[in-house]
Design a protein around this motif. Structure first.
Motif, PDB file in Angstrom:
ATOM      1  N   VAL B  38       0.889  -1.162   0.000  1.00  0.00           N
ATOM      2  CA  VAL B  38       0.000   0.000   0.000  1.00  0.00           C
ATOM      3  C   VAL B  38       0.930   1.216   0.000  1.00  0.00           C
ATOM      4  O   VAL B  38       1.914   1.224   0.751  1.00  0.00           O
ATOM      5  CB  VAL B  38      -0.910  -0.002   1.256  1.00  0.00           C
ATOM      6  CG1 VAL B  38      -1.685   1.298   1.354  1.00  0.00           C
ATOM      7  CG2 VAL B  38      -1.861  -1.191   1.219  1.00  0.00           C
ATOM      8  N   VAL B  94      -6.980  -0.601   4.030  1.00  0.00           N
ATOM      9  CA  VAL B  94      -6.688  -0.582   2.588  1.00  0.00           C
ATOM     10  C   VAL B  94      -6.048  -1.917   2.217  1.00  0.00           C
ATOM     11  O   VAL B  94      -5.011  -2.290   2.776  1.00  0.00           O
ATOM     12  CB  VAL B  94      -5.719   0.567   2.220  1.00  0.00           C
ATOM     13  CG1 VAL B  94      -5.534   0.624   0.694  1.00  0.00           C
ATOM     14  CG2 VAL B  94      -6.214   1.899   2.744  1.00  0.00           C
ATOM     15  N   ILE B 119     -11.253  -0.232   1.933  1.00  0.00           N
ATOM     16  CA  ILE B 119     -10.870   0.506   0.721  1.00  0.00           C
ATOM     17  C   ILE B 119     -10.016  -0.409  -0.150  1.00  0.00           C
ATOM     18  O   ILE B 119      -8.895  -0.769   0.223  1.00  0.00           O
ATOM     19  CB  ILE B 119     -10.098   1.794   1.086  1.00  0.00           C
ATOM     20  CG1 ILE B 119     -11.003   2.689   1.951  1.00  0.00           C
ATOM     21  CG2 ILE B 119      -9.618   2.517  -0.176  1.00  0.00           C
ATOM     22  CD1 ILE B 119     -10.371   3.972   2.429  1.00  0.00           C
ATOM     23  N   LEU B 121      -7.614  -1.510  -3.251  1.00  0.00           N
ATOM     24  CA  LEU B 121      -6.608  -0.849  -4.085  1.00  0.00           C
ATOM     25  C   LEU B 121      -6.318  -1.813  -5.232  1.00  0.00           C
ATOM     26  O   LEU B 121      -5.743  -2.888  -5.008  1.00  0.00           O
ATOM     27  CB  LEU B 121      -5.349  -0.578  -3.251  1.00  0.00           C
ATOM     28  CG  LEU B 121      -4.148   0.017  -3.973  1.00  0.00           C
ATOM     29  CD1 LEU B 121      -4.504   1.339  -4.650  1.00  0.00           C
ATOM     30  CD2 LEU B 121      -3.008   0.245  -2.991  1.00  0.00           C
ATOM     31  N   TYR B 140      -4.433   4.833  -7.007  1.00  0.00           N
ATOM     32  CA  TYR B 140      -3.951   5.647  -5.877  1.00  0.00           C
ATOM     33  C   TYR B 140      -4.894   6.828  -5.636  1.00  0.00           C
ATOM     34  O   TYR B 140      -5.191   7.175  -4.493  1.00  0.00           O
ATOM     35  CB  TYR B 140      -2.537   6.166  -6.145  1.00  0.00           C
ATOM     36  CG  TYR B 140      -1.440   5.108  -6.008  1.00  0.00           C
ATOM     37  CD1 TYR B 140      -1.750   3.783  -5.737  1.00  0.00           C
ATOM     38  CD2 TYR B 140      -0.092   5.434  -6.143  1.00  0.00           C
ATOM     39  CE1 TYR B 140      -0.764   2.824  -5.616  1.00  0.00           C
ATOM     40  CE2 TYR B 140       0.902   4.490  -6.016  1.00  0.00           C
ATOM     41  CZ  TYR B 140       0.565   3.173  -5.762  1.00  0.00           C
ATOM     42  OH  TYR B 140       1.549   2.220  -5.637  1.00  0.00           O
ATOM     43  N   ARG B 142      -8.020   7.060  -6.363  1.00  0.00           N
ATOM     44  CA  ARG B 142      -9.275   6.596  -5.774  1.00  0.00           C
ATOM     45  C   ARG B 142      -9.093   6.285  -4.292  1.00  0.00           C
ATOM     46  O   ARG B 142      -9.921   6.631  -3.451  1.00  0.00           O
ATOM     47  CB  ARG B 142      -9.736   5.337  -6.531  1.00  0.00           C
ATOM     48  CG  ARG B 142     -11.004   4.774  -5.963  1.00  0.00           C
ATOM     49  CD  ARG B 142     -11.416   3.490  -6.634  1.00  0.00           C
ATOM     50  NE  ARG B 142     -12.301   2.775  -5.707  1.00  0.00           N
ATOM     51  CZ  ARG B 142     -12.803   1.590  -5.934  1.00  0.00           C
ATOM     52  NH1 ARG B 142     -12.544   0.970  -7.053  1.00  0.00           N
ATOM     53  NH2 ARG B 142     -13.582   1.022  -5.047  1.00  0.00           N
ATOM     54  N   MET B 143      -7.961   5.667  -3.985  1.00  0.00           N
ATOM     55  CA  MET B 143      -7.680   5.345  -2.579  1.00  0.00           C
ATOM     56  C   MET B 143      -7.631   6.621  -1.748  1.00  0.00           C
ATOM     57  O   MET B 143      -8.206   6.696  -0.652  1.00  0.00           O
ATOM     58  CB  MET B 143      -6.338   4.610  -2.485  1.00  0.00           C
ATOM     59  CG  MET B 143      -5.973   4.215  -1.069  1.00  0.00           C
ATOM     60  SD  MET B 143      -4.227   3.751  -0.892  1.00  0.00           S
ATOM     61  CE  MET B 143      -3.484   5.354  -0.608  1.00  0.00           C
ATOM     62  N   GLU B 146     -11.134   8.028  -1.193  1.00  0.00           N
ATOM     63  CA  GLU B 146     -11.898   7.257  -0.185  1.00  0.00           C
ATOM     64  C   GLU B 146     -11.329   7.442   1.215  1.00  0.00           C
ATOM     65  O   GLU B 146     -12.067   7.461   2.197  1.00  0.00           O
ATOM     66  CB  GLU B 146     -11.936   5.772  -0.569  1.00  0.00           C
ATOM     67  CG  GLU B 146     -12.734   5.569  -1.845  1.00  0.00           C
ATOM     68  CD  GLU B 146     -13.099   4.115  -2.099  1.00  0.00           C
ATOM     69  OE1 GLU B 146     -13.159   3.330  -1.147  1.00  0.00           O
ATOM     70  OE2 GLU B 146     -13.325   3.779  -3.274  1.00  0.00           O
ATOM     71  N   LEU B 147     -10.014   7.596   1.290  1.00  0.00           N
ATOM     72  CA  LEU B 147      -9.399   7.838   2.609  1.00  0.00           C
ATOM     73  C   LEU B 147      -9.774   9.215   3.142  1.00  0.00           C
ATOM     74  O   LEU B 147      -9.986   9.385   4.343  1.00  0.00           O
ATOM     75  CB  LEU B 147      -7.877   7.727   2.519  1.00  0.00           C
ATOM     76  CG  LEU B 147      -7.292   6.335   2.683  1.00  0.00           C
ATOM     77  CD1 LEU B 147      -5.797   6.338   2.387  1.00  0.00           C
ATOM     78  CD2 LEU B 147      -7.529   5.824   4.111  1.00  0.00           C
TER      79      LEU B 147
END
Ligand code: SF4
Lengths: 257, 375
Positions: B38, B94, B119, B121, B140, B142-143, B146-147
């Motif tokens: 991650v 994640v 989440i 990935l 990345y 999108r992550m 969402e984070l």
């Protein structure tokens, strides 16, 4: 000089006394393994048959699953190392050892000097071990020593497809209810152990001469099925069940010289 | 603190990640659970703490309702810990789509642990070409989105460069520590493992500070005599306390590793972005340029030769392949590694590991035999 090796397995205890690291002076086998008084009995018996006392022994090495809890030994050693030493002593041409014991199976590849070049053990599963044969013999209501007689007389062995002991048991029951020939059924059971062990052996790599040790080596139904599966001759080593104890006695000798 | 005290400090943290997480939460920090690969630097730059989870050594009860028995225990115990409430307070988890097991945890996590947002990935299979990099970047972004929603924090672009620098510095210290362990046989398997394990449960700058002190102390010491049984370990994980004790009991010195949760994570640094250059692109390249890992597609399997070379360079007497049960990416590579070791004259043994292992007797016998074999 006398050295003693004791192999404390899951179902049996075996002892070997070696004289000057060269000659087998006495052997004993008790069908009770770790956690019982089997080890003590085997020890007493081997001393008795050798005509020796504890004071005559120069060194004792314990091996097998019960080695850690056996306090009378001077040292402990893994059963794979001991099996390698024992079989090489009996047959210096041996390059692959297949050992099927009560609860596990192991394949050891040896180099020219008898040292271990590679080894594999089966997972914690009864299939492909002596335990599998015990369960099946119990189901067929015959002593395990009779399995070989039936297996060698088979004309058309049945196929036992399950690799798991529990599933194989129900497969055997269903074969019995269909009245299949006993010899063919027993041969199918032996083949099933052989094919599982052969898969393990192929992982370590097969080099000739292939020797079989452990209690199951005395069952020539399994031995010849294994030879067919691997497409090489498989020979039974003399005193097949004692290889761990013999190796331990050799290791004990090596410690004192 | 002296060497022993520092190792004790790492040990305490490695042994009790929950206390570490709770302390961070008490300080008002946001904690985000992550597993391998991650891009932690992004989470760090947002002001949250990336916290490693690879499951734990515990029996699976609750998680059984979601999975068949023949799926890897890393993933099963990860869900088990989530269901038991061990991760309570964490802002999100994640998980990258790097293996079949990790791909299927998401749908179950959402139902089993609804309090911690999941989440995903998604990484591309072909990561090297430009389209692979573009796909990685989209993942990345999108992550991060969402984070941001899960934590209420924002990605700080200017801090990202600093986070990259902090992570690079920490990587270098981890590599230096690994090399030192090869020189100092007195470092036990447990101590070595504690340093790696604790790295996942601390802010990287805090871990780096402690590690810097440890390295300085170690360098003052005189290397003890080697047992002559130097081993190199490869696998996903090999951190169970009992496993480390076995290595110690048979005098096996870990001189290097290709463990995913240990050295594999710290092998590669991110290129420091130039002024005006997009820092996220540098992170994308860090992932896309990675090699020598069972989880990353590589038709040439360069990992096999990499392991042999590294084991030789660390003067290992033998190689242990610690195979996590039901881990197909590792299972595929192992026969090739074993053959390559045989060709290079390196004794090699495969040992199956499981997070739920209660009985280590067979592992003990295998290691005792291997120690005899290489000793
Ligand atoms: S151990 Fe293997 S199968 Fe399990 S999550 Fe990790 S990579 Fe995937």
């Amino acid at each position: 000089m006398y050295t003693l090796g004791i192999d404390i397995g899951s179902t049996t205890s075996k002892c070997v006394i070696l004289e000057d690291g060269k000659m087998i002076r006495a052997m004993s086998l008790v069908t009770a393994g770790t956690g019982t008084n089997g080890p003590a009995q085997a020890y007493e018996q081997v001393l008795q048959s050798a005509g020796l006392t504890q004071a005559d022994l120069d060194y004792v090495v314990a091996t097998g699953y019960g080695r850690k809890t056996y306090e009378a030994a001077d040292a402990q050693m893994s059963e794979l190392t001991c099996h390698a030493k024992g079989v090489y002593f009996q047959n210096p041409k041996c390059r692959t050892i297949i050992d099927i014991g009560g609860q596990d199976a192991k394949v050891i590849r040896l180099n020219e000097n008898g040292g271990i070049a590679d080894f594999v053990m089966n997972d914690k599963c009864a299939a492909g071990t002596g335990r599998f044969l015990d369960v099946m013999a119990g189901l067929l209501q015959m002593p395990v020593s009779d399995l070989q007689k039936y297996a060698l007389a088979a004309k058309e062995p049945v196929r036992i497809s399950s690799t798991c002991t529990v599933f194989a048991e129900s497969e055997v029951i269903s074969q019995l209810s269909q009245n299949v020939d006993m010899a063919n059924l027993v041969a199918g059971i032996c083949n099933s152990v052989a094919s599982r062990t052969a898969a393990l052996a192929k992982r370590a790599g097969i080099r000739e001469t292939v020797c079989m040790s452990g209690g199951v080596a005395q069952n020539h139904g399994v031995l010849s099925a294994l030879s067919r599966e691997l497409d090489v001759p498989v020979v039974e080593v003399e005193y097949a069940q004692y290889m761990g104890a013999l190796g331990a006695a050799i290791a004990a000798y090596e410690k004192v010289i | 603190m002296n060497t022993a005290e520092l190792f004790e400090q790492f040990h305490k943290i490695a042994l009790n990640p929950r206390a570490q997480k709770d302390a961070y939460l008490k300080d008002g920090e946001k904690v985000v659970l992550v597993t391998y690969y991650v891009p932690e630097q992004l989470i760090h730059a947002m002001g949250a703490i990336p916290f490693h989870t690879y499951g734990g050594d515990l029996p699976v009860n609750e998680a059984k309702q979601y999975f068949p028995a023949f799926i890897c225990s890393v993933m099963q115990t990860m869900l088990e810990l989530g269901m038991r409430g061990t991760f309570e307070g964490c802002s999100a988890i994640v998980i990258p789509s790097l293996c079949d097991s990790l791909k299927c945890i998401g749908q179950n996590w959402k139902y089993a642990v609804p309090s911690i947002p999941f989440i995903p990935l998604t990484y591309p299979q072909n990561r090297k070409p430009d389209y692979g990099a573009a796909f990685t970047r989209a993942g990345y972004e999108r992550m991060v989105r969402e984070l941001e929603a899960a934590t209420g924090l924002q990605l700080d672009e200017t801090r990202l460069k600093e986070s990259i620098r902090i992570y690079n510095e920490h990587n270098a210290l981890m590599r230096e520590f690994s090399a030192l362990c090869a020189e100092y046989p007195q470092v036990t398997a447990t101590q070595r493992s504690d340093v790696y394990k604790s790295a996942g449960f601390m802010k990287k700058e805090e871990h780096a500070q402690l590690l810097r002190e440890l390295i300085a102390c170690m360098k003052q010491e005189v290397a003890q005599k080697s047992s002559g049984k130097r081993i190199y370990i490869s696998g996903i994980l090999a951190d169970a306390p009992e496993w480390n004790r076995i290595l110690e009991d048979y005098g096996l010195q870990v001189v290097g590793d290709d463990i995913l949760a240990c050295s594999r994570l710290y092998r590669d640094d991110c290129r420091m972005p130039e002024d005006g250059e997009d820092a996220m692109d540098a992170l994308v390249r860090l992932y896309c340029d990675k090699d020598h890992c069972s989880l990353l597609y590589d038709e040439k399997k360069s990992r096999v030769e990499f392991i042999v070379q590294e084991a030789k360079q660390r003067k290992a007497d033998g190689v242990i392949l610690a195979l996590t049960k039901f881990c197909d990416p590792e299972e595929f590579d192992n026969p090739m590694i074993k053959d390559a070791c045989a060709e290079a004259g390196l004794p090699c043994v495969v040992i199956e590991m499981d997070r739920q292992m209660q009985n280590y007797e067979q592992a003990r016998t295998i290691m005792e035999t291997f120690a005899d074999m290489i000793g």
